[in-house]
Write an enzyme that holds these catalytic residues in place. Structure first.
Site, PDB file in Angstrom:
ATOM      1  N   LEU A  24      -9.309   5.226 -79.611  1.00  0.00           N
ATOM      2  CA  LEU A  24      -8.767   6.461 -79.036  1.00  0.00           C
ATOM      3  C   LEU A  24      -8.882   6.329 -77.525  1.00  0.00           C
ATOM      4  O   LEU A  24      -9.957   6.038 -76.995  1.00  0.00           O
ATOM      5  CB  LEU A  24      -9.565   7.679 -79.525  1.00  0.00           C
ATOM      6  N   GLU A  25      -7.741   6.537 -76.856  1.00  0.00           N
ATOM      7  CA  GLU A  25      -7.729   6.474 -75.395  1.00  0.00           C
ATOM      8  C   GLU A  25      -7.680   7.915 -74.891  1.00  0.00           C
ATOM      9  O   GLU A  25      -6.694   8.623 -75.128  1.00  0.00           O
ATOM     10  CB  GLU A  25      -6.466   5.699 -74.974  1.00  0.00           C
ATOM     11  N   VAL A  26      -8.743   8.352 -74.238  1.00  0.00           N
ATOM     12  CA  VAL A  26      -8.761   9.707 -73.679  1.00  0.00           C
ATOM     13  C   VAL A  26      -8.332   9.607 -72.219  1.00  0.00           C
ATOM     14  O   VAL A  26      -8.878   8.804 -71.460  1.00  0.00           O
ATOM     15  CB  VAL A  26     -10.172  10.332 -73.800  1.00  0.00           C
TER      16      VAL A  26
END
Ligand code: 3H9
Length: 720
Positions: free
Chosen positions: A474-476
């Site tokens: 997951l890329e925040v």
């Protein structure tokens, strides 16, 4: 008898020995506990009051997680590694002999992770009893760390569960759950945790006096019908040869010969079967020594530790506390939205409300979630009651009802800036001021989505990868306005969804999409230079990517790719511009797999065939010529690595470690190469710069090395 790592109690002739590395989060095995282990075994061998043994763990949810992986980094010579393994073999052989020679049955009581050296230890017992605890799993994950099971696993496991099953476990590294373990004969009984020791002691007591029936391969498991069938095939030399050949072919198909560990593991199993245990153990020791110092294993261990570190990382430098998320609103129930809903309910345990445009969309989204939950039930990862409870957490609607209670809203609609801005505006009318709003965009800058937001401090990106249920990253994405509270809320919720989370700075393409674009562009440049579609895709697969860039374009959608490439070109100008071929493809109605027209041919069922040769005409390209694999992957990989370096230089990435995790877990950068930064350290920053300079001379400024690479080339300091 002073023991640091074990408790030892004898009751009614049964010794109950519990491993507890009190100072560590999990039980591991390594030289630090060898002395204790030997003392325990010696006492059992010599104490006549002990008639049988139960080995277990004092830790909840953890039997033995295998070798202490941190210890591996201290080994610098192959022979040193082999020597440690020989010591371990001696210890395990003594434990195996407790029953076979000393007539003291050994029952392994397994609750929680029983992995690697942990399973190998369990295999030395006369019998294994496992709990039905969800955390209980048995496996040989060593190949995932670039090594082979070296504590006797390549020898004892095939004898217990059959060669084919053992090879499957050893070559894939996939663990099995208790019921499957029972089915394949790996454990003898599965019991609730509450009665584990009671049953184990009873079985130990019942086994006293049955000399020779234990010794690593349980008597009971040997009589399982599936086992007899396997044995019939496996005891026949022709059948065996066929089996090894098939296993090797399947393994090479998967690894492309790039991973030495599965190859060595298979060889060790074969040597043991054909030449006997002694030769098999010696092969294990020698191969372990060779593999443990290999660059592939070091890179894979680097990834393991990096992802462990990310479990503790918050992505912020302040002490801001996350908002507790128990209710999530998901806008859009397509493949991404429904996937996000699934992991939010299933893994994070949140209540989820999905909003779709019509009842068709609602049904589709709920069906997706329900199927995913059903899979968990079928695989016995949850009971059907738990499945129902999880499904009850997910509802869907065509209006805004339920969104007013959300703690976090994740938008996963079509990549249109206007639509996303509009939805954010509508959501802000409904939600409390401290509710976090996340966009699952893959390319649109978050600051643009938040341009008119009333509370831009709670807006960020949560970029998931497809399929959401499977992909670990997951890329925040945070803007200059996003506050730490919103960031840490997204990070912590992402972890609850089972993701490894990196936090990156906002910008076109963020990190993962941004480095993917030069990678795809270079494939198009190569096409323009005469390379064939097959040659390009094959070269990249042979370098270790799961699929080639042109097949990936077909999968993602040529129209989607064109859209992203345009956004990036608008933002970065010519430096990141490709040869502009997408328009020609779209004009020729080629959208990739979804409309059955792309670089490859697809049949009516959507199954892919060979390259569609008419694609060259659509691209206005002439006959193909041969370009070497080295040239192809050299150009494509250099383009990607250089862009990753720019992301580090510009502070898009918080660290090179994040860059490696993002590329490996999000884009399939070959794990055994450790990620772009790890790889630069392997080849040397100076060599990387020299290569990029050479490519710049030949192909132009797009290859001009990032300053940070030049800096590291000069200082000689590693990037990781
Ligand atoms: C092997 O056994 C070779 C043999 O064949 C031959 C030689 C004997 N070493 O994941 P978690 C730490 S190769 C060192 O958050 P979970 C981990 O870093 C080994 N440390 O918990 C973390 O530390 P921290 C084969 C380890 O409940 C903490 O434990 N074994 C090891 O989600 C908690 O971990 C494997 O590959 C280790 N072996 O999952 C097993 N294992 O808190 C790898 C864990 O300081 N481990 N730690 O960050 C796992 O798969 C999971 O950690 C496990 C627990 C399922 C055990």
């Amino acid at each position: 008898m002073e023991l640091t790592h074990f408790s030892f109690n004898v009751d009614d002739g049964i010794a109950v020995v519990l491993l507890d590395r009190a100072e560590e989060p999990v039980n591991t095995i390594g030289p630090a506990i060898f002395d204790d282990f030997n003392t325990v075994v010696e006492r059992i061998e010599t104490d006549e009051s002990i008639k049988a043994v139960v080995f277990g763990s004092a830790k909840r949810n953890n039997f033995l997680a295998g070798a202490d992986i941190r210890f591996f980094d201290t080994i610098t010579e192959a022979e040193e590694g082999a020597a440690v393994i020989r010591q371990l073999h001696t210890l395990f052989t003594r434990i195996e002999a407790l029953h076979a020679v000393h007539d003291k049955p050994v029952v392994m009581a397994i609750d929680g992770a029983c992995l690697g050296g942990g399973l190998e230890f369990a295999l030395t017992g006369s019998m294994r009893i496992a709990t039905d605890n969800r955390k209980t799993q048995l496996g040989q994950p060593e190949v995932q760390l670039g090594i082979l099971p070296a504590g006797g696993g390549t020898q004892r496991l095939p004898k217990l569960v059959g060669i084919a099953t053992a090879l499957d476990m050893i070559l894939t590294g996939r663990p099995v759950r208790p019921h499957k373990a029972r089915k394949i004969g790996l454990v003898d009984e599965v019991v609730p945790r509450e009665v584990l020791y009671e049953v184990a002691k009873r079985r130990a007591s019942e086994s006293i006096g049955h000399l020779g029936e234990g010794g690593g391969s349980s008597f009971k498991s040997f009589l399982a019908p599936t086992h007899l069938q396997d044995l019939a095939l496996e005891q026949n030399p022709v059948g065996r040869r066929m089996l090894f050949k098939k296993a090797e072919e399947a393994m090479l198909e998967k690894t492309k010969g790039l991973y030495p560990a599965p190859q060595r593991a298979l060889e060790a199993v074969k040597i043991g079967i054909e030449q006997g245990n002694a030769a098999g153990y010696e092969a294990e020791a020698t191969f372990f020594g060779e593999l443990i110092i290999s660059p592939e294993s070091k890179a894979l261990r680097g990834i393991f530790f990096a992802s462990q570190m990310k479990k503790h990382a918050t992505g912020i430098s302040s002490n801001a506390e996350p908002k507790q998320v128990s209710k999530v609103g998901v806008l859009g129930g397509g493949l991404m939205g429904a996937g996000i809903a699934t992991v939010s309910a299933l893994k994070a345990g949140a209540t989820v409300r999905i909003k779709e445009v019509d009842t068709n969309g609602v049904e589709h989204a709920l069906r997706h979630v329900s199927r995913q939950i059903a899979k968990q039930v079928t695989r016995r990862r949850m009971t059907s009651f738990e499945g129902e409870q999880t499904m009850n957490k997910v509802t869907a609607t065509t209006n805004w009802s339920g969104f007013e209670n959300a703690d976090l809203v994740i938008e996963a609609v079509f990549e249109s800036l206007e639509l996303k801005q509009d939805l954010l505006g509508q959501v802000e009318d409904l939600i409390e001021d401290d509710v976090v709003f996340a966009s699952n965009t893959s390319s649109l800058p978050i600051s643009q989505i938040a341009a008119d937001a009333r509370h831009p401090e709670r807006v960020l990106g949560m970029h998931y990868f497809s399929p959401v249920e499977k992909m670990p990253l997951l890329e925040v994405i945070v803007t200059d306005d996003t506050d730490d509270r919103a960031t840490v809320t997204a990070v912590e919720f992402g972890k609850r969804q089972g993701k490894t989370v990196i936090v990156v700075k906002d910008g076109p393409g963020f990190y993962t999409t941004r480095i993917l674009v030069p990678y795809l562009n270079e494939a198009f440049f190569l096409l323009a230079d005469g390379a064939s579609v097959e040659a390009i895709d094959e070269a990249m697969v042979n370098w270790g990517f799961p699929v080639g860039p042109l097949l990936l374009t077909d999968e993602v959608g040529i129209d989607v790719g064109a859209h992203i490439v345009k956004i990036m070109r608008d933002a970065f100008g010519d430096r990141i511009a490709g040869p502009d071929m997408m328009a020609g493809l779209i004009e020729d109605d080629r959208k990739g797999r979804k409309n059955g027209r792309g670089f490859y041919l697809y049949n009516d069922k959507g199954e892919r065939g060979s390259v569609d040769d008419s694609v060259y005409k659509a691209l206005g390209l002439g006959p193909r010529r041969v370009l070497t694999e080295t040239e192809i992957h050299g150009r494509i990989v250099s383009a990607m690595i250089n862009e990753a370096a720019r992301c580090l230089e510009e502070g898009v990435l918080q660290s090179s470690l994040d860059g490696d995790i993002g590329a490996v877990m999000g884009l399939g950068f070959p794990p055994f190469r450790g990620g772009p930064f790890w790889w630069v350290d392997q080849v040397g920053a100076a060599n990387m710069v020299a290569k990029l300079d050479g490519l710049t001379e030949m192909y132009g400024e797009r290859f001009a090395p990032a300053q940070i690479l030049r800096d590291h080339a000069e200082s000689g300091k590693p990037l990781r």
